[in-house]
Design a protein around this motif. Structure first.
Motif, PDB file in Angstrom:
ATOM      1  N   GLN A 125      37.104  46.589  45.722  1.00 50.42           N
ATOM      2  CA  GLN A 125      36.796  47.325  44.493  1.00 50.42           C
ATOM      3  C   GLN A 125      37.973  47.298  43.531  1.00 50.42           C
ATOM      4  O   GLN A 125      37.816  47.166  42.319  1.00 50.42           O
ATOM      5  CB  GLN A 125      36.421  48.773  44.823  1.00 50.42           C
ATOM      6  CG  GLN A 125      35.040  48.934  45.446  1.00 50.42           C
ATOM      7  CD  GLN A 125      34.777  50.360  45.899  1.00 50.42           C
ATOM      8  OE1 GLN A 125      35.655  51.223  45.871  1.00 50.42           O
ATOM      9  NE2 GLN A 125      33.555  50.623  46.334  1.00 50.42           N
ATOM     10  N   ALA A 126      39.182  47.442  44.079  1.00 53.71           N
ATOM     11  CA  ALA A 126      40.380  47.469  43.243  1.00 53.71           C
ATOM     12  C   ALA A 126      40.791  46.081  42.780  1.00 53.71           C
ATOM     13  O   ALA A 126      41.321  45.915  41.682  1.00 53.71           O
ATOM     14  CB  ALA A 126      41.526  48.113  44.024  1.00 53.71           C
ATOM     15  N   SER A 127      40.542  45.090  43.620  1.00 50.03           N
ATOM     16  CA  SER A 127      40.971  43.722  43.325  1.00 50.03           C
ATOM     17  C   SER A 127      39.896  42.757  43.799  1.00 50.03           C
ATOM     18  O   SER A 127      39.975  42.212  44.904  1.00 50.03           O
ATOM     19  CB  SER A 127      42.304  43.443  44.043  1.00 50.03           C
ATOM     20  OG  SER A 127      42.729  42.123  43.823  1.00 50.03           O
ATOM     21  N   PRO A 128      38.860  42.533  42.997  1.00 47.14           N
ATOM     22  CA  PRO A 128      37.720  41.711  43.435  1.00 47.14           C
ATOM     23  C   PRO A 128      38.103  40.323  43.929  1.00 47.14           C
ATOM     24  O   PRO A 128      37.467  39.783  44.843  1.00 47.14           O
ATOM     25  CB  PRO A 128      36.844  41.638  42.179  1.00 47.14           C
ATOM     26  CG  PRO A 128      37.165  42.898  41.428  1.00 47.14           C
ATOM     27  CD  PRO A 128      38.629  43.114  41.660  1.00 47.14           C
ATOM     28  N   GLY A 129      39.163  39.752  43.381  1.00 48.27           N
ATOM     29  CA  GLY A 129      39.568  38.414  43.805  1.00 48.27           C
ATOM     30  C   GLY A 129      40.031  38.344  45.241  1.00 48.27           C
ATOM     31  O   GLY A 129      40.007  37.275  45.859  1.00 48.27           O
ATOM     32  N   SER A 130      40.440  39.491  45.802  1.00 47.09           N
ATOM     33  CA  SER A 130      40.919  39.497  47.180  1.00 47.09           C
ATOM     34  C   SER A 130      39.808  39.166  48.172  1.00 47.09           C
ATOM     35  O   SER A 130      40.084  38.756  49.298  1.00 47.09           O
ATOM     36  CB  SER A 130      41.535  40.856  47.526  1.00 47.09           C
ATOM     37  OG  SER A 130      40.556  41.886  47.453  1.00 47.09           O
TER      38      SER A 130
ATOM     39  N   LYS B 192      48.023  45.799  56.096  1.00 46.61           N
ATOM     40  CA  LYS B 192      49.295  45.982  56.794  1.00 46.61           C
ATOM     41  C   LYS B 192      50.256  46.853  56.007  1.00 46.61           C
ATOM     42  O   LYS B 192      50.946  47.712  56.563  1.00 46.61           O
ATOM     43  CB  LYS B 192      49.928  44.611  57.069  1.00 46.61           C
ATOM     44  CG  LYS B 192      51.249  44.656  57.832  1.00 46.61           C
ATOM     45  CD  LYS B 192      51.758  43.257  58.095  1.00 46.61           C
ATOM     46  CE  LYS B 192      53.118  43.277  58.772  1.00 46.61           C
ATOM     47  NZ  LYS B 192      53.064  43.909  60.116  1.00 46.61           N
ATOM     48  N   ASN B 193      50.297  46.646  54.684  1.00 48.40           N
ATOM     49  CA  ASN B 193      51.281  47.326  53.852  1.00 48.40           C
ATOM     50  C   ASN B 193      50.733  48.525  53.091  1.00 48.40           C
ATOM     51  O   ASN B 193      51.460  49.152  52.322  1.00 48.40           O
ATOM     52  CB  ASN B 193      51.876  46.316  52.859  1.00 48.40           C
ATOM     53  CG  ASN B 193      52.591  45.180  53.560  1.00 48.40           C
ATOM     54  OD1 ASN B 193      53.283  45.387  54.543  1.00 48.40           O
ATOM     55  ND2 ASN B 193      52.401  43.962  53.054  1.00 48.40           N
ATOM     56  N   ASP B 194      49.453  48.840  53.313  1.00 51.85           N
ATOM     57  CA  ASP B 194      48.835  49.996  52.646  1.00 51.85           C
ATOM     58  C   ASP B 194      49.045  49.944  51.129  1.00 51.85           C
ATOM     59  O   ASP B 194      49.414  50.939  50.495  1.00 51.85           O
ATOM     60  CB  ASP B 194      49.394  51.313  53.182  1.00 51.85           C
ATOM     61  CG  ASP B 194      49.059  51.513  54.653  1.00 51.85           C
ATOM     62  OD1 ASP B 194      48.161  50.806  55.152  1.00 51.85           O
ATOM     63  OD2 ASP B 194      49.680  52.367  55.300  1.00 51.85           O
ATOM     64  N   LEU B 195      48.788  48.804  50.535  1.00 55.31           N
ATOM     65  CA  LEU B 195      49.087  48.625  49.120  1.00 55.31           C
ATOM     66  C   LEU B 195      48.065  49.279  48.196  1.00 55.31           C
ATOM     67  O   LEU B 195      48.282  49.355  46.997  1.00 55.31           O
ATOM     68  CB  LEU B 195      49.148  47.122  48.794  1.00 55.31           C
ATOM     69  CG  LEU B 195      50.251  46.336  49.493  1.00 55.31           C
ATOM     70  CD1 LEU B 195      50.131  44.866  49.139  1.00 55.31           C
ATOM     71  CD2 LEU B 195      51.620  46.857  49.106  1.00 55.31           C
ATOM     72  N   PHE B 196      46.967  49.758  48.757  1.00 57.01           N
ATOM     73  CA  PHE B 196      45.841  50.114  47.893  1.00 57.01           C
ATOM     74  C   PHE B 196      45.473  51.585  47.902  1.00 57.01           C
ATOM     75  O   PHE B 196      44.640  52.014  47.114  1.00 57.01           O
ATOM     76  CB  PHE B 196      44.593  49.321  48.317  1.00 57.01           C
ATOM     77  CG  PHE B 196      44.229  49.512  49.770  1.00 57.01           C
ATOM     78  CD1 PHE B 196      43.290  50.443  50.154  1.00 57.01           C
ATOM     79  CD2 PHE B 196      44.854  48.773  50.742  1.00 57.01           C
ATOM     80  CE1 PHE B 196      42.967  50.622  51.475  1.00 57.01           C
ATOM     81  CE2 PHE B 196      44.538  48.947  52.076  1.00 57.01           C
ATOM     82  CZ  PHE B 196      43.597  49.862  52.442  1.00 57.01           C
ATOM     83  N   PHE B 197      46.082  52.389  48.786  1.00 57.12           N
ATOM     84  CA  PHE B 197      45.561  53.737  48.973  1.00 57.12           C
ATOM     85  C   PHE B 197      45.836  54.668  47.798  1.00 57.12           C
ATOM     86  O   PHE B 197      44.943  55.346  47.321  1.00 57.12           O
ATOM     87  CB  PHE B 197      46.124  54.356  50.257  1.00 57.12           C
ATOM     88  CG  PHE B 197      45.641  53.659  51.483  1.00 57.12           C
ATOM     89  CD1 PHE B 197      44.283  53.535  51.735  1.00 57.12           C
ATOM     90  CD2 PHE B 197      46.524  53.100  52.372  1.00 57.12           C
ATOM     91  CE1 PHE B 197      43.822  52.880  52.844  1.00 57.12           C
ATOM     92  CE2 PHE B 197      46.066  52.442  53.497  1.00 57.12           C
ATOM     93  CZ  PHE B 197      44.730  52.333  53.734  1.00 57.12           C
TER      94      PHE B 197
END
Length: 267
Positions: free
Chosen positions: A238-243, A255-260
């Motif tokens: 949702q935050a980064s559709p390209g992912s 792994k890095n919890d980049l999105f919370f």
């Protein structure tokens, strides 16, 4: 014997391909056609896709004594270690079960894209590669630990509330109560099985059939990571559709919890 098997499953594979054609727009991996091994009569009957259809390529003895109901994907020595879906024949009986084949397609896709390089950064995976241990299935994760249960329950509740800050703080609490090795195992399962569950449910939603949320309820188990990972991946996408199309990035985001706490931080 092989001719009988080929005839028995001919129409079933046609139906599977028709279903796949309906859903292939969901993700490019669903345009792929991986080998499918059907376990029957103590044999692996391996079907390969060629010229628009699946046909029986050859049969091999089932030296693993695979059970009825097996739903798996792994490299087969008889296929030069090419990843294949491994199932028993009743998987074709309903559309919902056929969708599980696409879940297993995800694992074939992971294996042939970035899974092996990712494993090289996980100590647990490297150690197990030398011992032959099936660490992904048998790792003694503390599912029955009261602290783990309490925080996991809270994490599902925070996901239900769609509260990014609460998700982030609860996720950190969960990681703090685990060892580094346990966190590595959890994240790996969230990525590997969570992404397969995510694609499976995207297909089921598209087809209008019941979604799979197994692992959500206690007692928690390895399938809890399927559900947790799927929900996290939904947030990432949702935050980064390209992912969605860069699945290695999904692993590092988990792994890095980049999105919370700041969804714009997904990279």
């Amino acid at each position: 014997m092989e001719r009988d098997i080929a005839l028995k499953y001919s129409n079933k594979f046609k139906a599977l391909l028709e279903l796949q054609d309906k859903v292939k727009s969901i993700h490019p991996l669903l345009s792929e056609h991986f080998p499918i091994a059907i376990v029957e009569d103590k044999q692996l009957h391996i079907f390969e896709y060629k010229k628009g259809s699946y046909s029986l390529s050859h049969s091999e003895p089932d030296t693993m004594d695979l059970p009825v109901g097996v739903r798996a994907a792994f490299p087969l020595e008889c296929m030069q270690n090419q990843a294949a879906v491994v199932v028993t024949g009743e998987v074709f009986d309903t559309v919902s079960e056929q969708v599980i084949i696409f879940h297993e397609f995800v694992h074939c896709y992971q294996y042939h894209t970035c899974e092996m390089p990712l494993r090289e950064h996980i100590d647990l995976a490297k150690r197990s590669a030398n011992t032959g241990d099936s660490w992904e299935l048998n790792y003694p994760f503390p599912y029955a630990d009261n602290r783990y249960i309490e925080i996991t329950r809270s994490l599902f509740e925070s996901l239900d509330k769609k509260d990014d800050k609460l998700i982030g703080s609860t996720r950190r609490k969960l990681k703090v109560c685990l060892t580094t090795e346990q966190v590595d195992y959890m994240v790996w399962q969230e990525w590997k099985e969570g992404f397969a569950r995510y694609i499976e449910n995207q297909v089921k939603f598209f087809l209008g059939i019941n979604l799979n949320h197994g692992g959500r309820n206690e007692p928690y188990s390895r399938t809890t990571f399927y559900e947790m990972g799927s929900q996290f991946i939904e947030l990432i996408v949702q935050a980064s559709p390209g992912s969605l199309y860069k699945i290695e990035e999904l692993y590092y985001a988990l792994k890095n919890d980049l999105f919370f706490e700041n969804n714009n931080n997904v990279r």
